[in-house]
Design an enzyme around this catalytic site. Sequence first.
Site, short mmCIF file in Angstrom:
data_model
loop_
_atom_site.label_atom_id
_atom_site.label_comp_id
_atom_site.label_asym_id
_atom_site.label_seq_id
_atom_site.Cartn_x
_atom_site.Cartn_y
_atom_site.Cartn_z
N HIS A 1 -4.67 1.16 7.45
CA HIS A 1 -3.34 1.76 7.59
C HIS A 1 -3.17 2.91 6.58
O HIS A 1 -2.70 3.99 6.94
CB HIS A 1 -2.29 0.66 7.37
CG HIS A 1 -0.87 1.11 7.32
ND1 HIS A 1 0.10 0.64 8.18
CD2 HIS A 1 -0.22 1.99 6.49
CE1 HIS A 1 1.27 1.22 7.89
NE2 HIS A 1 1.10 2.03 6.85
N GLU A 2 -3.61 2.67 5.34
CA GLU A 2 -3.46 3.71 4.30
C GLU A 2 -4.40 4.88 4.54
O GLU A 2 -4.02 6.04 4.34
CB GLU A 2 -3.68 3.12 2.90
CG GLU A 2 -2.72 1.99 2.51
CD GLU A 2 -1.25 2.32 2.73
OE1 GLU A 2 -0.86 3.49 2.57
OE2 GLU A 2 -0.49 1.40 3.08
N GLY B 1 0.84 -1.20 0.00
CA GLY B 1 0.00 0.00 0.00
C GLY B 1 0.87 1.24 0.00
O GLY B 1 2.02 1.21 0.46
N CYS C 1 5.73 -0.12 7.30
CA CYS C 1 5.35 1.05 6.49
C CYS C 1 6.55 1.45 5.64
O CYS C 1 7.68 1.46 6.13
CB CYS C 1 4.95 2.20 7.41
SG CYS C 1 4.43 3.68 6.53
N LEU C 2 6.28 1.79 4.38
CA LEU C 2 7.38 2.19 3.49
C LEU C 2 8.05 3.48 3.97
O LEU C 2 9.19 3.75 3.62
CB LEU C 2 6.87 2.37 2.05
CG LEU C 2 6.40 1.07 1.36
CD1 LEU C 2 5.82 1.39 -0.02
CD2 LEU C 2 7.55 0.08 1.25
N GLN D 1 2.73 10.06 1.39
CA GLN D 1 4.05 9.42 1.50
C GLN D 1 4.99 9.83 0.37
O GLN D 1 6.20 9.62 0.48
CB GLN D 1 3.91 7.89 1.51
CG GLN D 1 3.24 7.36 2.77
CD GLN D 1 3.17 5.85 2.74
OE1 GLN D 1 2.24 5.29 2.19
NE2 GLN D 1 4.17 5.18 3.29
N HIS E 1 -2.95 7.26 6.89
CA HIS E 1 -1.96 8.16 6.28
C HIS E 1 -2.62 9.45 5.78
O HIS E 1 -2.02 10.52 5.84
CB HIS E 1 -1.27 7.49 5.09
CG HIS E 1 -0.07 6.67 5.44
ND1 HIS E 1 1.03 7.19 6.07
CD2 HIS E 1 0.21 5.36 5.24
CE1 HIS E 1 1.94 6.22 6.24
NE2 HIS E 1 1.46 5.10 5.75
NI NI Z 1 2.40 3.23 5.71
#
Ligand code: NI
Length: 173
Positions: free
Chosen positions: A137-138, A46, A95-96, A51, A141
Amino acid sequence: MSLRPILIHPDPRLKKVAEPVARVTPEIEALADDMLATMYDAPGIGLAAPQIGVLKRIFVMDATRDPEAERQPLVLINPEISWSSEDLNTYDEGCLSIPDQYGDVTRPAQVRMQWLGLDGKTHERDFDELWATCAQHELDHLNGILFIDHMSAIKRQMITRKMVKLKRERARG
Ligand code: NI
């Protein structure tokens, strides 16, 4: 289509509430393409627009974990949760924007989400298992919330210190 650099926590842009998308334009389509390419390249399941420093309410995901399976890319614009299950699920999330750090987060096991698709139409779908966790989670963000915000202050500070160090090392090259 181009790969976009992913912001690393801590970054003030990751803490902002993103703006709704007024309508699907060629710019939004190009943004979605870039986000999917960036997510698959990372690789991740995701990626939310903040991000990559774009404060718009859009995220992409594909939680099919089997690398042999066909890709199932989803682009969700202005997503909202219309129902959450009472039963909960705990996943070891990552998380990225917080590379190589993981931690248990407990969330509703199933959610129903509504969003605007790239086709300009409203979509609705129930997600469960990893898809439900990823979607929540997304969505977080887009509201300036990171998975570590669901963890204890001590764990959050420990991870944040590691990320500050990582960013310093990367800046040095
Ligand atoms: Ni994330």
